[in-house]
Design a protein around this motif. Structure first.
Motif, short mmCIF file in Angstrom:
data_model
loop_
_atom_site.label_atom_id
_atom_site.label_comp_id
_atom_site.label_asym_id
_atom_site.label_seq_id
_atom_site.Cartn_x
_atom_site.Cartn_y
_atom_site.Cartn_z
N THR A 111 -14.42 39.64 7.00
CA THR A 111 -14.73 40.97 6.50
C THR A 111 -16.04 41.52 7.04
OG1 THR A 111 -15.75 39.99 4.55
CG2 THR A 111 -13.44 40.63 4.37
N GLU A 152 -18.39 40.23 9.35
CA GLU A 152 -18.88 40.04 10.71
C GLU A 152 -18.06 40.78 11.76
OE1 GLU A 152 -19.45 35.87 11.34
OE2 GLU A 152 -20.80 35.72 9.64
N PRO A 169 -17.21 44.09 12.03
CA PRO A 169 -17.85 45.31 12.55
C PRO A 169 -19.03 45.01 13.48
CG PRO A 169 -17.49 45.53 10.20
CD PRO A 169 -17.16 44.12 10.57
N PHE A 170 -19.82 44.00 13.16
CA PHE A 170 -20.97 43.67 14.00
C PHE A 170 -20.50 43.13 15.35
CE2 PHE A 170 -22.70 43.18 9.66
CZ PHE A 170 -23.59 44.21 9.72
N ASN A 224 -17.68 43.91 16.80
CA ASN A 224 -17.14 45.05 17.53
C ASN A 224 -18.27 45.88 18.14
OD1 ASN A 224 -15.26 47.05 18.43
ND2 ASN A 224 -15.84 48.28 16.66
N MET A 225 -19.31 46.12 17.37
CA MET A 225 -20.44 46.90 17.90
C MET A 225 -21.12 46.20 19.06
SD MET A 225 -22.35 48.60 14.69
CE MET A 225 -21.49 48.46 13.15
N TYR A 282 -24.36 53.96 15.29
CA TYR A 282 -23.35 53.01 15.77
C TYR A 282 -22.32 52.72 14.68
CZ TYR A 282 -25.34 51.72 20.28
OH TYR A 282 -25.78 51.73 21.58
N ALA A 283 -22.77 52.57 13.43
CA ALA A 283 -21.85 52.31 12.33
C ALA A 283 -20.91 53.49 12.11
CB ALA A 283 -22.63 52.00 11.05
N HIS A 300 -18.32 53.37 14.80
CA HIS A 300 -17.35 52.31 14.50
C HIS A 300 -16.35 52.79 13.45
CE1 HIS A 300 -15.70 48.41 13.45
NE2 HIS A 300 -15.99 48.69 12.19
N ASN A 301 -16.85 53.40 12.38
CA ASN A 301 -15.97 53.87 11.31
C ASN A 301 -15.05 54.99 11.78
OD1 ASN A 301 -16.92 52.04 9.42
ND2 ASN A 301 -18.57 53.40 8.78
N LYS A 353 -13.93 55.42 14.80
CA LYS A 353 -12.92 54.79 15.64
C LYS A 353 -11.84 54.12 14.78
CE LYS A 353 -12.56 51.86 19.69
NZ LYS A 353 -13.29 51.02 20.64
N ARG A 354 -12.25 53.47 13.70
CA ARG A 354 -11.27 52.84 12.79
C ARG A 354 -10.38 53.89 12.15
NH1 ARG A 354 -13.54 49.16 8.45
NH2 ARG A 354 -11.33 49.02 8.05
#
Length: 117
Positions: A67, A69, A71-72, A74-75, A99-100, A103-104, A106-107
């Motif tokens: 859960t 790790e 996102p980190f 992926n970044m 960056y977050a 990422h969100n 893109k999800r």
């Protein structure tokens, strides 16, 4: 286990009798009968290492890897976030938030595409 101070730092030495029947004893302990492992870390780090050796803690950590790790990872891998380009805590915090957000977004985009197909 033996705890003492060395150069004003706590030191813990570990050893076990199981080395005698270990198949890699010659490689690990070399000419000794057992291997002594020394730790110069701070006490809170040592307590955490001991806690993580329990089966319950390992199960919780397995869940965390799925859960928290992802996102980190992926970044770092896909968005090439290996170091920050700004200095200062506020600027770095703002850069990480960007960056977050990326990422969100893109999800969310991938979820929309998956629903439409």
């Amino acid at each position: 286990m033996k705890e003492y101070e060395y150069k004003n730092k706590p030191k813990i030495a570990y050893w076990t009798k199981e080395c005698k029947c270990c198949p890699v004893q010659e490689y690990c302990a070399k000419s000794q009968r057992y291997r002594t492992i020394s730790d110069y870390g701070n006490p809170s780090k040592i307590r955490m290492q001991r806690k993580m050796e329990t089966p319950e803690a390992q199960e919780i950590y397995k869940l965390r890897s799925k859960t928290a790790e992802l996102p980190f990872a992926n970044m770092k891998q896909n968005m090439h976030l290996t170091e920050f380009t700004t200095t200062g805590l506020k600027q770095v915090n703002a850069e990480f938030k960007l960056y977050a957000i990326g990422h969100n977004l893109k999800r969310i985009y991938n979820e929309i595409i998956m629903k439409n197909n």
